[in-house]
Design a protein around this motif. Sequence first.
Motif: not given
Length: 287
Positions: A26-37, A236-237, A251-260, A276-278
């Motif tokens: 969001m702030a760093d403008d790379t691909l979406e990692l997650s909003n599950s947090i 993304r999901v 302790l947290g972990a997440d996985i995001t699958a995104a499609w341009l 894919m991002s982790y």
Amino acid sequence: MSSRSKRLGISLLTGLVLSGVAVTAMADDTLELSNSIYALSKPPEPQGGEWDFWRFAVGAGVVSMPTFPGARDTKVDGLPILSAGYGRWFIGANPDAGSLVSAGAYLYHDDHWRAGVAVTYDFLEPRQESDDPHLRGLGDVKRTTHAEAFGVFTYDWFEARSSVISDIGGNQRGTVVTLDAMGAWEATEQWSFSAGPGVTWGSSQYNRTFFGVDATQSARSGLAPYSLGSGVNEVRVTVGAAYRPTSHWVLGADITAAWLENDAGDSPIVQKKNQMSYGLIATYLFF
């Protein structure tokens, strides 16, 4: 501090520090990692003066993400987590602002709604020409300062958030609008799980900066010229999990699958549309 305020502090800080897994998008403008947090723990239930206490967090995380938006290869980065808040004010990592480097305030909050504004700065470098041979001749996408307005709605197990983030540093980063929805399940007092979809819209300037190729860049890189306007550039999901062994540790972990999507996905810069991002994070909360 009352027991209800203490519970609020734990819940707010849990979401706040886990934002480190997500903010690079969001702030760093790379691909979406997650909003599950935003749904890994029960959302805070601010009630007037009950926010009038100090909240601190310190921790670290690691993320694996595409080298650049549309990259075939991945990179791994470490993330420091430092945050502080008092009442409606916050600085450092904040989940609602979606940034590791932020300063802002909540303008409104009740049992179901949170809304605020922030100034954020990129922690990670968005894109450098040296990141990949495919980027030669395109130049760097520079870090910048952003102005942001955000809103969050929570009800029971459901949460939706939206943000409008605009470059105010003059680095041709344009404006990004994000919308994410998350469902959460607290399996036990220690374990929480979440999942949900999201979408990102980029202004014409944002999309041109990350996915466009002008005449000069084309001559230098050998890529075909490519122009595009504003529009949805990603869907993304995300799935995530959080473990709280004590009231202070998270302790947290997440996985995001995104499609341009759309014109962004068809850019000659893009090597791979599905991304894919982790993320992993460990944080200690002070309250």
